[in-house]
Design a protein around this motif. Structure first.
Motif, PDB file in Angstrom:
ATOM      1  N   MET A 175      26.524  25.541   0.581  1.00  0.00           N
ATOM      2  CA  MET A 175      26.772  24.613  -0.562  1.00  0.00           C
ATOM      3  C   MET A 175      28.123  24.614  -1.347  1.00  0.00           C
ATOM      4  O   MET A 175      28.401  25.748  -1.466  1.00  0.00           O
ATOM      5  CB  MET A 175      25.615  24.350  -1.170  1.00  0.00           C
ATOM      6  N   LEU A 176      28.506  23.542  -1.510  1.00  0.00           N
ATOM      7  CA  LEU A 176      29.830  23.483  -2.465  1.00  0.00           C
ATOM      8  C   LEU A 176      29.372  22.595  -3.672  1.00  0.00           C
ATOM      9  O   LEU A 176      29.274  21.262  -3.303  1.00  0.00           O
ATOM     10  CB  LEU A 176      31.103  22.731  -1.649  1.00  0.00           C
ATOM     11  N   PRO A 177      29.172  23.272  -4.732  1.00  0.00           N
ATOM     12  CA  PRO A 177      28.849  22.176  -5.834  1.00  0.00           C
ATOM     13  C   PRO A 177      29.907  21.003  -6.005  1.00  0.00           C
ATOM     14  O   PRO A 177      29.461  19.669  -6.170  1.00  0.00           O
ATOM     15  CB  PRO A 177      28.786  23.017  -6.995  1.00  0.00           C
ATOM     16  N   GLU A 178      31.191  21.077  -6.305  1.00  0.00           N
ATOM     17  CA  GLU A 178      31.982  20.286  -6.665  1.00  0.00           C
ATOM     18  C   GLU A 178      33.508  20.261  -6.508  1.00  0.00           C
ATOM     19  O   GLU A 178      33.836  21.465  -5.988  1.00  0.00           O
ATOM     20  CB  GLU A 178      31.898  20.196  -8.472  1.00  0.00           C
ATOM     21  N   GLY A 179      34.343  19.325  -6.561  1.00  0.00           N
ATOM     22  CA  GLY A 179      35.419  19.457  -5.939  1.00  0.00           C
ATOM     23  C   GLY A 179      35.974  19.508  -4.673  1.00  0.00           C
ATOM     24  O   GLY A 179      35.040  19.407  -3.602  1.00  0.00           O
ATOM     25  N   GLU A 180      37.119  19.389  -4.081  1.00  0.00           N
ATOM     26  CA  GLU A 180      37.475  19.435  -2.632  1.00  0.00           C
ATOM     27  C   GLU A 180      37.041  20.643  -1.864  1.00  0.00           C
ATOM     28  O   GLU A 180      37.470  21.795  -2.465  1.00  0.00           O
ATOM     29  CB  GLU A 180      39.023  19.101  -2.473  1.00  0.00           C
ATOM     30  N   GLY A 181      36.793  20.593  -0.703  1.00  0.00           N
ATOM     31  CA  GLY A 181      36.800  21.859   0.018  1.00  0.00           C
ATOM     32  C   GLY A 181      35.622  21.607   1.372  1.00  0.00           C
ATOM     33  O   GLY A 181      35.539  20.506   1.628  1.00  0.00           O
ATOM     34  N   VAL A 218      32.435  22.936   3.441  1.00  0.00           N
ATOM     35  CA  VAL A 218      30.944  23.872   3.804  1.00  0.00           C
ATOM     36  C   VAL A 218      30.687  23.798   5.382  1.00  0.00           C
ATOM     37  O   VAL A 218      30.836  22.728   5.944  1.00  0.00           O
ATOM     38  CB  VAL A 218      30.027  23.027   3.049  1.00  0.00           C
ATOM     39  N   SER A 219      30.696  25.168   5.779  1.00  0.00           N
ATOM     40  CA  SER A 219      30.313  25.445   7.037  1.00  0.00           C
ATOM     41  C   SER A 219      29.344  26.146   7.392  1.00  0.00           C
ATOM     42  O   SER A 219      28.638  26.909   6.777  1.00  0.00           O
ATOM     43  CB  SER A 219      31.744  26.097   7.766  1.00  0.00           C
ATOM     44  N   GLY A 220      28.676  26.250   8.786  1.00  0.00           N
ATOM     45  CA  GLY A 220      27.450  26.821   8.996  1.00  0.00           C
ATOM     46  C   GLY A 220      27.314  26.566  10.704  1.00  0.00           C
ATOM     47  O   GLY A 220      28.039  26.095  11.634  1.00  0.00           O
ATOM     48  N   THR A 221      26.136  27.147  10.963  1.00  0.00           N
ATOM     49  CA  THR A 221      25.815  27.300  12.376  1.00  0.00           C
ATOM     50  C   THR A 221      24.464  26.353  12.674  1.00  0.00           C
ATOM     51  O   THR A 221      23.498  26.728  12.090  1.00  0.00           O
ATOM     52  CB  THR A 221      25.733  28.518  12.958  1.00  0.00           C
ATOM     53  N   ILE A 222      24.592  25.669  13.711  1.00  0.00           N
ATOM     54  CA  ILE A 222      23.210  25.147  14.361  1.00  0.00           C
ATOM     55  C   ILE A 222      22.874  25.921  15.452  1.00  0.00           C
ATOM     56  O   ILE A 222      23.519  26.313  16.421  1.00  0.00           O
ATOM     57  CB  ILE A 222      23.405  23.983  14.952  1.00  0.00           C
ATOM     58  N   ASP A 223      21.682  26.604  15.117  1.00  0.00           N
ATOM     59  CA  ASP A 223      20.974  27.586  15.926  1.00  0.00           C
ATOM     60  C   ASP A 223      19.849  27.226  16.779  1.00  0.00           C
ATOM     61  O   ASP A 223      18.718  26.904  16.148  1.00  0.00           O
ATOM     62  CB  ASP A 223      20.551  29.102  15.174  1.00  0.00           C
ATOM     63  N   PRO A 224      20.209  26.750  17.984  1.00  0.00           N
ATOM     64  CA  PRO A 224      18.966  26.527  18.839  1.00  0.00           C
ATOM     65  C   PRO A 224      17.622  27.261  18.921  1.00  0.00           C
ATOM     66  O   PRO A 224      16.666  26.842  18.825  1.00  0.00           O
ATOM     67  CB  PRO A 224      19.376  26.385  20.345  1.00  0.00           C
ATOM     68  N   ALA A 225      17.784  28.589  18.817  1.00  0.00           N
ATOM     69  CA  ALA A 225      16.701  29.417  18.847  1.00  0.00           C
ATOM     70  C   ALA A 225      15.958  29.186  17.544  1.00  0.00           C
ATOM     71  O   ALA A 225      14.847  29.441  17.537  1.00  0.00           O
ATOM     72  CB  ALA A 225      17.308  30.865  18.788  1.00  0.00           C
ATOM     73  N   ARG A 226      16.615  28.934  16.485  1.00  0.00           N
ATOM     74  CA  ARG A 226      15.935  28.747  15.006  1.00  0.00           C
ATOM     75  C   ARG A 226      15.149  27.349  15.384  1.00  0.00           C
ATOM     76  O   ARG A 226      14.103  27.257  14.641  1.00  0.00           O
ATOM     77  CB  ARG A 226      17.021  28.626  14.020  1.00  0.00           C
ATOM     78  N   SER A 276      27.971  19.202  -1.147  1.00  0.00           N
ATOM     79  CA  SER A 276      27.876  19.123  -0.032  1.00  0.00           C
ATOM     80  C   SER A 276      27.204  20.153   0.665  1.00  0.00           C
ATOM     81  O   SER A 276      27.280  21.305   0.181  1.00  0.00           O
ATOM     82  CB  SER A 276      29.136  18.921   0.813  1.00  0.00           C
ATOM     83  N   MET A 277      26.330  20.223   1.742  1.00  0.00           N
ATOM     84  CA  MET A 277      25.468  21.407   2.061  1.00  0.00           C
ATOM     85  C   MET A 277      25.187  21.231   3.626  1.00  0.00           C
ATOM     86  O   MET A 277      25.093  20.068   4.067  1.00  0.00           O
ATOM     87  CB  MET A 277      24.427  21.614   1.065  1.00  0.00           C
ATOM     88  N   LEU A 278      24.555  22.317   4.214  1.00  0.00           N
ATOM     89  CA  LEU A 278      24.023  22.559   5.456  1.00  0.00           C
ATOM     90  C   LEU A 278      22.571  22.994   5.123  1.00  0.00           C
ATOM     91  O   LEU A 278      22.326  23.962   4.640  1.00  0.00           O
ATOM     92  CB  LEU A 278      24.897  23.334   6.608  1.00  0.00           C
ATOM     93  N   VAL A 279      21.648  22.214   5.608  1.00  0.00           N
ATOM     94  CA  VAL A 279      20.175  22.665   5.479  1.00  0.00           C
ATOM     95  C   VAL A 279      19.425  22.925   6.985  1.00  0.00           C
ATOM     96  O   VAL A 279      19.630  22.233   7.828  1.00  0.00           O
ATOM     97  CB  VAL A 279      19.435  21.504   4.839  1.00  0.00           C
ATOM     98  N   ASP A 280      18.902  23.912   6.954  1.00  0.00           N
ATOM     99  CA  ASP A 280      18.330  24.374   8.228  1.00  0.00           C
ATOM    100  C   ASP A 280      16.614  23.685   8.369  1.00  0.00           C
ATOM    101  O   ASP A 280      16.244  22.944   7.486  1.00  0.00           O
ATOM    102  CB  ASP A 280      18.279  25.786   8.600  1.00  0.00           C
ATOM    103  N   PRO A 281      16.122  23.851   9.429  1.00  0.00           N
ATOM    104  CA  PRO A 281      14.996  22.849   9.755  1.00  0.00           C
ATOM    105  C   PRO A 281      13.674  23.540   8.860  1.00  0.00           C
ATOM    106  O   PRO A 281      12.508  22.777   9.025  1.00  0.00           O
ATOM    107  CB  PRO A 281      14.525  23.230  11.153  1.00  0.00           C
ATOM    108  N   TRP A 282      13.866  24.837   8.342  1.00  0.00           N
ATOM    109  CA  TRP A 282      12.775  25.202   7.387  1.00  0.00           C
ATOM    110  C   TRP A 282      12.945  24.576   5.874  1.00  0.00           C
ATOM    111  O   TRP A 282      12.312  25.006   4.975  1.00  0.00           O
ATOM    112  CB  TRP A 282      12.716  26.640   7.474  1.00  0.00           C
TER     113      TRP A 282
END
Length: 273
Positions: free
Chosen positions: A241-247, A249-257, A229-235
């Motif tokens: 990213m979390l490879p395996e197992g329960e958990g 994954v968090s991050g931020t959506i940045d309008p400026a980016r 599971s992962m968060l990928v940015d527009p670039w």
């Protein structure tokens, strides 16, 4: 001039089993964890409520649109935490008694449903003893779906949809989308080969964030899913990213980016077809 607000998102990764009650309990605990971490939108993986021993198990669990244990669970969790919550997929009723819709539902912080997406592309894969054919137990949806959240337009999709870029192009017409949601249960074989590169490609070509929530581990039915599971940015950069197992994954959506990338490389405006 005021700066658009950052928007915190999280993807939940599970290793779902054959018990609906146990799966919902684990999903609930992970939603709690994500909300405590400040997530304003939480995405659950495909089949978060059941990975049965047989394909027909999901048919026995199917709910009528608008009510059922899984739908109540999602609405209650969204309302209790005051978050946007997207329930990976759950089996919803269709006319065919032997099949279901594999449906992703989005709820707002009041617990009100704001969007329903029925998975359009149905997975089929055969290599040696490994074989899958979702069409045996799932009826394909027909309509692309997006909804508006505080981070802007959000595109819904599920698992095998990831291989069909035209779906995302259709969803990004006009003002584009800021976030693509990808709940999935990629197999270990196909995930190892293609999962990350496809997620990054969808982010790059649509100049948006991609939040992917996956199943990740060995399940009671013997199936092994890839996770990551992962968060990928527009670039195309993987932010978490979390490879395996329960958990979670968090991050931020940045309008400026988003604005910076689209201004520096205006590929969306350069589209011809």
């Amino acid at each position: 001039m005021s700066t658009p607000n950052l928007f915190r998102v999280a993807a939940v990764q599970t290793v779902s089993g054959t018990s609906l009650e146990a799966n919902l309990a684990r999903a609930g605990a992970l939603i709690d964890e994500a909300a405590r971490g400040g997530a304003e939108l939480v995405l659950l993986p495909e089949y978060f409520c059941l990975m049965g021993l047989r394909e027909t198990d999901k048919v026995a669990l199917r709910e009528r649109d608008g009510d059922g244990p899984v739908q109540r669970f999602l609405a209650d969790a969204a309302r209790r935490h005051g978050i946007w919550l997207v329930g990976g997929t759950l089996p919803l009723w269709c006319e065919d008694p032997a099949r279901v819709y594999n449906t992703s539902l989005a709820y707002d912080p009041r617990g009100e449903r704001v969007a329903r997406y029925d998975k359009i592309h149905l997975f089929g894969f055969t290599r040696g003893s490994e074989s899958y054919d979702e069409g045996r137990s799932i009826l394909a949806g027909t309509q692309p779906v997006r909804f508006d959240a505080p981070c802007g337009p959000v595109a819904m999709s599920v698992c095998y949809d990831l291989r069909f870029p035209e779906l995302y192009r259709s969803l990004a017409r006009g003002d584009g989308v800021n976030l693509i949601l990808m709940p999935a249960a990629f197999t270990y074989t196909t995930g190892q080969a293609h999962w990350e590169i496809l997620l990054r490609a969808r982010a790059i070509e649509n100049q948006c964030y991609v939040l992917a929530a996956a199943q990740g581990g060995r399940h009671e039915n013997g199936r092994r899913t890839w996770g990551h599971s992962m968060l990928v940015d527009p670039w195309g950069e993987v932010l978490a990213m979390l490879p395996e197992g329960e958990g979670v994954v968090s991050g931020t959506i940045d309008p400026a980016r988003l604005a910076e990338i689209r201004q520096n490389l205006p590929a969306l405006r350069h589209r011809v077809l």
